[in-house]
Design a protein around this motif. Sequence first.
Motif, PDB file in Angstrom:
ATOM      1  N   LEU A  25     107.915 115.604 -31.888  1.00 43.14           N
ATOM      2  CA  LEU A  25     108.381 114.929 -30.680  1.00 43.14           C
ATOM      3  C   LEU A  25     109.341 113.793 -31.035  1.00 43.14           C
ATOM      4  O   LEU A  25     110.331 113.569 -30.333  1.00 43.14           O
ATOM      5  CB  LEU A  25     107.197 114.389 -29.873  1.00 43.14           C
ATOM      6  CG  LEU A  25     107.537 113.681 -28.569  1.00 43.14           C
ATOM      7  CD1 LEU A  25     108.213 114.648 -27.610  1.00 43.14           C
ATOM      8  CD2 LEU A  25     106.289 113.103 -27.947  1.00 43.14           C
ATOM      9  N   LEU A  26     109.068 113.117 -32.132  1.00 39.78           N
ATOM     10  CA  LEU A  26     109.953 112.056 -32.584  1.00 39.78           C
ATOM     11  C   LEU A  26     111.331 112.613 -32.949  1.00 39.78           C
ATOM     12  O   LEU A  26     112.367 112.044 -32.572  1.00 39.78           O
ATOM     13  CB  LEU A  26     109.342 111.335 -33.785  1.00 39.78           C
ATOM     14  CG  LEU A  26     110.113 110.174 -34.372  1.00 39.78           C
ATOM     15  CD1 LEU A  26     110.103 109.004 -33.401  1.00 39.78           C
ATOM     16  CD2 LEU A  26     109.500 109.760 -35.686  1.00 39.78           C
ATOM     17  N   SER A  29     113.108 113.716 -29.778  1.00 42.00           N
ATOM     18  CA  SER A  29     113.601 112.553 -29.042  1.00 42.00           C
ATOM     19  C   SER A  29     114.847 111.984 -29.698  1.00 42.00           C
ATOM     20  O   SER A  29     115.760 111.505 -29.016  1.00 42.00           O
ATOM     21  CB  SER A  29     112.522 111.471 -28.968  1.00 42.00           C
ATOM     22  OG  SER A  29     111.399 111.955 -28.287  1.00 42.00           O
ATOM     23  N   LEU A  32     117.649 114.103 -28.623  1.00 43.64           N
ATOM     24  CA  LEU A  32     118.005 113.787 -27.243  1.00 43.64           C
ATOM     25  C   LEU A  32     118.770 112.466 -27.173  1.00 43.64           C
ATOM     26  O   LEU A  32     119.706 112.315 -26.384  1.00 43.64           O
ATOM     27  CB  LEU A  32     116.735 113.718 -26.389  1.00 43.64           C
ATOM     28  CG  LEU A  32     116.897 113.623 -24.891  1.00 43.64           C
ATOM     29  CD1 LEU A  32     117.641 114.836 -24.372  1.00 43.64           C
ATOM     30  CD2 LEU A  32     115.539 113.526 -24.242  1.00 43.64           C
ATOM     31  N   LEU A  33     118.389 111.532 -28.001  1.00 46.24           N
ATOM     32  CA  LEU A  33     119.056 110.233 -28.017  1.00 46.24           C
ATOM     33  C   LEU A  33     120.498 110.353 -28.522  1.00 46.24           C
ATOM     34  O   LEU A  33     121.375 109.616 -28.084  1.00 46.24           O
ATOM     35  CB  LEU A  33     118.272 109.255 -28.893  1.00 46.24           C
ATOM     36  CG  LEU A  33     118.742 107.815 -28.945  1.00 46.24           C
ATOM     37  CD1 LEU A  33     118.632 107.195 -27.560  1.00 46.24           C
ATOM     38  CD2 LEU A  33     117.931 107.030 -29.941  1.00 46.24           C
ATOM     39  N   THR A  38     123.211 110.607 -23.447  1.00 47.96           N
ATOM     40  CA  THR A  38     123.068 109.222 -23.887  1.00 47.96           C
ATOM     41  C   THR A  38     124.422 108.604 -24.230  1.00 47.96           C
ATOM     42  O   THR A  38     124.671 107.446 -23.901  1.00 47.96           O
ATOM     43  CB  THR A  38     122.138 109.150 -25.110  1.00 47.96           C
ATOM     44  OG1 THR A  38     120.928 109.824 -24.800  1.00 47.96           O
ATOM     45  CG2 THR A  38     121.816 107.728 -25.475  1.00 47.96           C
ATOM     46  N   LEU A  53     116.333 118.698 -24.426  1.00 46.28           N
ATOM     47  CA  LEU A  53     115.390 118.421 -23.335  1.00 46.28           C
ATOM     48  C   LEU A  53     114.204 119.369 -23.374  1.00 46.28           C
ATOM     49  O   LEU A  53     113.048 118.950 -23.229  1.00 46.28           O
ATOM     50  CB  LEU A  53     116.105 118.533 -21.982  1.00 46.28           C
ATOM     51  CG  LEU A  53     116.971 117.365 -21.571  1.00 46.28           C
ATOM     52  CD1 LEU A  53     117.802 117.747 -20.354  1.00 46.28           C
ATOM     53  CD2 LEU A  53     116.101 116.175 -21.272  1.00 46.28           C
ATOM     54  N   THR A  56     111.933 118.573 -26.330  1.00 43.39           N
ATOM     55  CA  THR A  56     111.216 117.323 -26.105  1.00 43.39           C
ATOM     56  C   THR A  56     110.069 117.522 -25.120  1.00 43.39           C
ATOM     57  O   THR A  56     108.950 117.048 -25.353  1.00 43.39           O
ATOM     58  CB  THR A  56     112.173 116.238 -25.581  1.00 43.39           C
ATOM     59  OG1 THR A  56     113.234 116.076 -26.515  1.00 43.39           O
ATOM     60  CG2 THR A  56     111.473 114.923 -25.380  1.00 43.39           C
ATOM     61  N   GLY A  60     106.176 117.336 -26.156  1.00 45.87           N
ATOM     62  CA  GLY A  60     105.360 116.344 -25.455  1.00 45.87           C
ATOM     63  C   GLY A  60     104.100 116.964 -24.882  1.00 45.87           C
ATOM     64  O   GLY A  60     103.007 116.387 -24.973  1.00 45.87           O
TER      65      GLY A  60
END
Length: 138
Positions: A25-26, A29, A32-33, A38, A53, A56, A60
Amino acid sequence: MASEAVEKKQSQDIELSVIGNAFCLLIASAGLLAGSMTTNLSLAYWREDIMALAITVFMGIRLLRSLMDAMTQYQDASLPVRHHRSGASERVQVQPEGVVAGQIPAVSSFSPDQVVEEVVKRIESQKADAVKKNKFTN
């Protein structure tokens, strides 16, 4: 005996799956960042970041499921097990021993004359040692 081995293995697998899912998940993310949404600060670019997305959200959900499994397993494992003794009426009375806690000795205060005498003794002994060393070298 086999069920005990399975329970121990399952406990380790659940912990590893929680750690693995959190790490995934890290990473998702972070992807995604670094995505287009972003950098452009707009939700209009969601199609470009659809994989980030999806990963993630998927990771999650997996993390939440593994956390719930771990919590229920630890809750079941933490129930107290009562052992029955044949002599249940026997109670061991523990008496505290007369142990004195470790104490730091009191600091003795020296008078100025005693300090001077000790310093003079130390200087004289160092001089004597130096003379002995010089005798052997000469």
